[in-house]
Write a protein that holds these residues in place. Structure first.
Motif, PDB file in Angstrom:
ATOM      1  N   MET A   1      -6.292  31.190  17.733  1.00  0.00           N
ATOM      2  CA  MET A   1      -6.969  30.901  16.309  1.00  0.00           C
ATOM      3  C   MET A   1      -7.332  32.066  15.444  1.00  0.00           C
ATOM      4  N   GLU A   2      -7.441  33.343  16.338  1.00  0.00           N
ATOM      5  CA  GLU A   2      -8.122  34.390  15.411  1.00  0.00           C
ATOM      6  C   GLU A   2      -6.979  34.681  14.340  1.00  0.00           C
ATOM      7  N   LYS A   3      -5.726  35.125  14.491  1.00  0.00           N
ATOM      8  CA  LYS A   3      -4.982  35.507  13.411  1.00  0.00           C
ATOM      9  C   LYS A   3      -4.309  34.323  12.656  1.00  0.00           C
ATOM     10  N   THR A   4      -4.757  33.143  12.690  1.00  0.00           N
ATOM     11  CA  THR A   4      -4.231  32.013  11.874  1.00  0.00           C
ATOM     12  C   THR A   4      -5.190  31.748  10.420  1.00  0.00           C
ATOM     13  N   PHE A   5      -4.649  31.409   9.372  1.00  0.00           N
ATOM     14  CA  PHE A   5      -5.388  31.358   8.114  1.00  0.00           C
ATOM     15  C   PHE A   5      -4.878  30.107   7.381  1.00  0.00           C
ATOM     16  N   GLN A  21       1.042  35.619  -3.858  1.00  0.00           N
ATOM     17  CA  GLN A  21       0.953  36.898  -3.405  1.00  0.00           C
ATOM     18  C   GLN A  21       0.102  37.137  -2.163  1.00  0.00           C
ATOM     19  N   MET A  22      -1.017  36.639  -1.911  1.00  0.00           N
ATOM     20  CA  MET A  22      -1.943  36.761  -0.928  1.00  0.00           C
ATOM     21  C   MET A  22      -1.238  36.185   0.001  1.00  0.00           C
ATOM     22  N   LEU A  23      -0.386  35.116   0.136  1.00  0.00           N
ATOM     23  CA  LEU A  23       0.411  34.612   1.211  1.00  0.00           C
ATOM     24  C   LEU A  23       1.189  35.682   1.702  1.00  0.00           C
ATOM     25  N   TYR A  24       1.804  36.537   0.753  1.00  0.00           N
ATOM     26  CA  TYR A  24       2.868  37.341   1.379  1.00  0.00           C
ATOM     27  C   TYR A  24       2.070  38.468   2.131  1.00  0.00           C
ATOM     28  N   ALA A  29       1.083  41.170   7.359  1.00  0.00           N
ATOM     29  CA  ALA A  29       0.097  41.618   8.092  1.00  0.00           C
ATOM     30  C   ALA A  29       0.036  41.154   9.603  1.00  0.00           C
ATOM     31  N   GLY A  30       0.861  40.213   9.812  1.00  0.00           N
ATOM     32  CA  GLY A  30       0.950  39.245  11.003  1.00  0.00           C
ATOM     33  C   GLY A  30      -0.005  38.196  11.097  1.00  0.00           C
ATOM     34  N   PHE A  31      -0.655  37.669  10.102  1.00  0.00           N
ATOM     35  CA  PHE A  31      -1.345  36.342   9.975  1.00  0.00           C
ATOM     36  C   PHE A  31      -0.553  35.189  10.022  1.00  0.00           C
ATOM     37  N   ILE A  32      -0.710  34.073  10.542  1.00  0.00           N
ATOM     38  CA  ILE A  32       0.004  32.819  10.418  1.00  0.00           C
ATOM     39  C   ILE A  32      -0.652  31.864   9.712  1.00  0.00           C
ATOM     40  N   LEU A  33       0.113  31.202   8.616  1.00  0.00           N
ATOM     41  CA  LEU A  33      -0.405  30.164   7.920  1.00  0.00           C
ATOM     42  C   LEU A  33      -0.423  28.663   8.611  1.00  0.00           C
ATOM     43  N   THR A  34      -1.645  28.205   8.560  1.00  0.00           N
ATOM     44  CA  THR A  34      -1.575  26.753   9.110  1.00  0.00           C
ATOM     45  C   THR A  34      -1.739  25.910   7.908  1.00  0.00           C
ATOM     46  N   PRO A  35      -1.469  24.651   8.130  1.00  0.00           N
ATOM     47  CA  PRO A  35      -1.221  23.802   7.077  1.00  0.00           C
ATOM     48  C   PRO A  35      -2.899  23.116   6.721  1.00  0.00           C
ATOM     49  N   ASP A 109      -6.403  43.266  -1.981  1.00  0.00           N
ATOM     50  CA  ASP A 109      -7.244  43.819  -0.639  1.00  0.00           C
ATOM     51  C   ASP A 109      -7.450  42.590   0.443  1.00  0.00           C
ATOM     52  N   ILE A 110      -6.754  41.339   0.263  1.00  0.00           N
ATOM     53  CA  ILE A 110      -7.166  40.426   0.907  1.00  0.00           C
ATOM     54  C   ILE A 110      -6.870  40.736   2.449  1.00  0.00           C
ATOM     55  N   VAL A 111      -5.881  41.111   2.903  1.00  0.00           N
ATOM     56  CA  VAL A 111      -5.911  41.745   4.383  1.00  0.00           C
ATOM     57  C   VAL A 111      -6.995  42.511   5.069  1.00  0.00           C
ATOM     58  N   GLU A 112      -7.384  43.274   4.134  1.00  0.00           N
ATOM     59  CA  GLU A 112      -8.600  44.193   4.711  1.00  0.00           C
ATOM     60  C   GLU A 112      -9.926  43.244   4.476  1.00  0.00           C
TER      61      GLU A 112
END
Length: 438
Positions: A1-5, A21-24, A29-35, A109-112
């Protein structure tokens, strides 16, 4: 769950580009998009803050996310975009459920921010909203076959009713080299239609090159192999010149569809609203465009109930619509935006504004019906988007239809999503065209 968004993108096409752009950045950065937000480590709510209804939608979405978080079904909430920029001094105080907030100058700065949320640290950043545009790649979420191409950010128009210049900052053009590089990349990935967007695309280049460069940009875009349509949103009456009109008329890749928001036609109201030019300027330009560009489809936006609009001014607007028979019209009741000059002016009450907006749409209905009927028996080039199981039709758009705001073409045939096909139009109903692929 932690690195999902999860991502919730609200508002206009320009905001959607920021979301992409934020999705990119998040994926890099290794985050995984969830629906869906439920079960995600965090959610990004990219908000609109332009008018009251958009602000309400944004707040409702944030509160829904807060309920998920409270129930332990969501890790954290990041709010970005126009609402956060507009209320940067109060948003965290008014909505303490938010874990991190970014202004429109801080999308990069979204990843930060995401890492801070996962570490249970507070995060708030508001960069300069008039700084040069960050050239950040994107994950295109539209299509198939089409994508937005943002060529500038911000606005210098300062219309009396509009808060966008205060939220999005001063007008800044992207370099032509960067725009063309992005357009070539989109074409390589199957994009056939580029929808050129900015708050005012007719002003493109004036800040960067000291002159209007939209016609030149269109010429260069049309040289890109694979691009078949170039659609222009939004153009302003006072920034048109003969070079641009000639380019639109003679460039086969520019669809003969122009979105020119005029808001009103009465001279006094236009002046009070700080709109450049007069009603006569609008009439002259529209006639000139019709004469130069056969088959032109015009779209405009109107505001009913603006300060100073009495029955005579409203009737003048209606007479204009009856005479000029604009094919695509969007109308909104006036929404007083705090911090803008128009919010302090005397105006019709909200019920009157809504009634007038409804009357304009009633007036437009037969104009729209006649326009749709004019296509019956004709063949249209259509960008095929998806198959609708319920109706059993393929669904696409013609040159006369911009995504999400205009009509659709429903047809029988055999084609691939994102493909351009020719469709013989047989009938029309409720603003939709029906036909068969040739």
């Amino acid at each position: 769950m932690e690195k999902t968004f999860a991502m919730i993108s609200l508002g206009c096409a320009k905001n959607l580009v920021n979301s992409e752009q934020m999705l990119y950045l998040m994926s890099e950065a290794g985050f995984i998009l969830t629906p869906e937000p439920e079960g995600a480590g965090l959610v990004i709510v990219n908000t609109c803050g332009f008018i009251d209804s958009a602000k309400s939608e944004a707040i409702d979405n944030i509160l829904q996310m807060a309920e998920l978080k409270k129930a332990g079904k969501l890790g954290g909430i990041i709010v970005t975009g126009c609402l956060s920029e507009r209320y940067k001094d109060s948003i965290l105080r008014e909505l303490p459920e938010i874990d991190a907030v970014l202004g429109v100058g801080s999308f990069g700065d979204i990843v930060e921010a995401a890492k801070a949320v996962l570490a249970k640290e507070a995060f708030s950043r508001f960069g300069d909203n008039s700084a040069p545009i960050d050239e950040i790649p994107r994950v295109v979420s539209t299509g198939p076959g089409w994508a937005y191409l943002r060529i500038a950010e911000g606005c210098n128009n300062f219309c009396a009713f509009c808060a966008i210049p205060y939220i999005r900052g001063r007008y800044r053009s992207r370099s032509m080299e960067n725009i063309l590089e992005e357009a070539r990349d989109l074409a390589e990935h199957g994009v056939k239609e580029l929808i050129v967007i900015a708050q005012d695309i007719t002003r493109y280049g004036t800040d960067l090159y000291g002159r209007r460069c939209l016609a030149e940009l269109c010429r260069e875009l049309s040289k890109i192999e694979g691009i078949e349509w170039i659609r222009l949103h939004y153009l302003y009456v006072d920034q048109f010149d003969d070079e641009l009109i000639d380019e639109i008329a003679n460039n086969d890749k520019i669809v003969k569809y122009l979105d020119i928001p005029i808001q009103h036609i009465n001279d006094r109201i236009l002046k009070t609203m700080n709109r450049r030019g007069t009603g006569e300027d609008i009439r002259i330009l529209f006639k000139k465009l019709r004469a130069a560009i056969p088959g032109l489809v015009l779209r405009t936006s109107l505001i009913a109930g603006l300060p100073g609009e009495e029955e005579a001014e409203f009737e003048e607007l209606c007479d204009f619509l009856r005479e000029y028979r604009i094919e695509r019209v969007g109308v909104f009741p006036f929404s007083p935006e705090e911090g803008t000059p128009a919010a302090e002016m005397e105006r019709p009450d909200s019920e009157t504004a809504q009634r007038r907006a409804d009357l304009i749409m009633e007036l437009q209905a037969p104009i729209m019906e006649d326009f749709c009927q004019s296509f019956c028996g004709k063949t249209l080039r259509v960008l095929y988007e998806y198959y609708d199981e319920e109706s059993g039709y393929h669904v696409g758009r013609s040159y006369a239809d911009s995504p999400d705001i205009d009509g659709l073409v429903l047809f029988s045939g055999d084609c691939q999503e994102g493909e351009m096909v020719d469709v013989l139009i047989r009938s029309t109903e409720d603003g939709l065209l029906y036909g068969e692929q040739l």
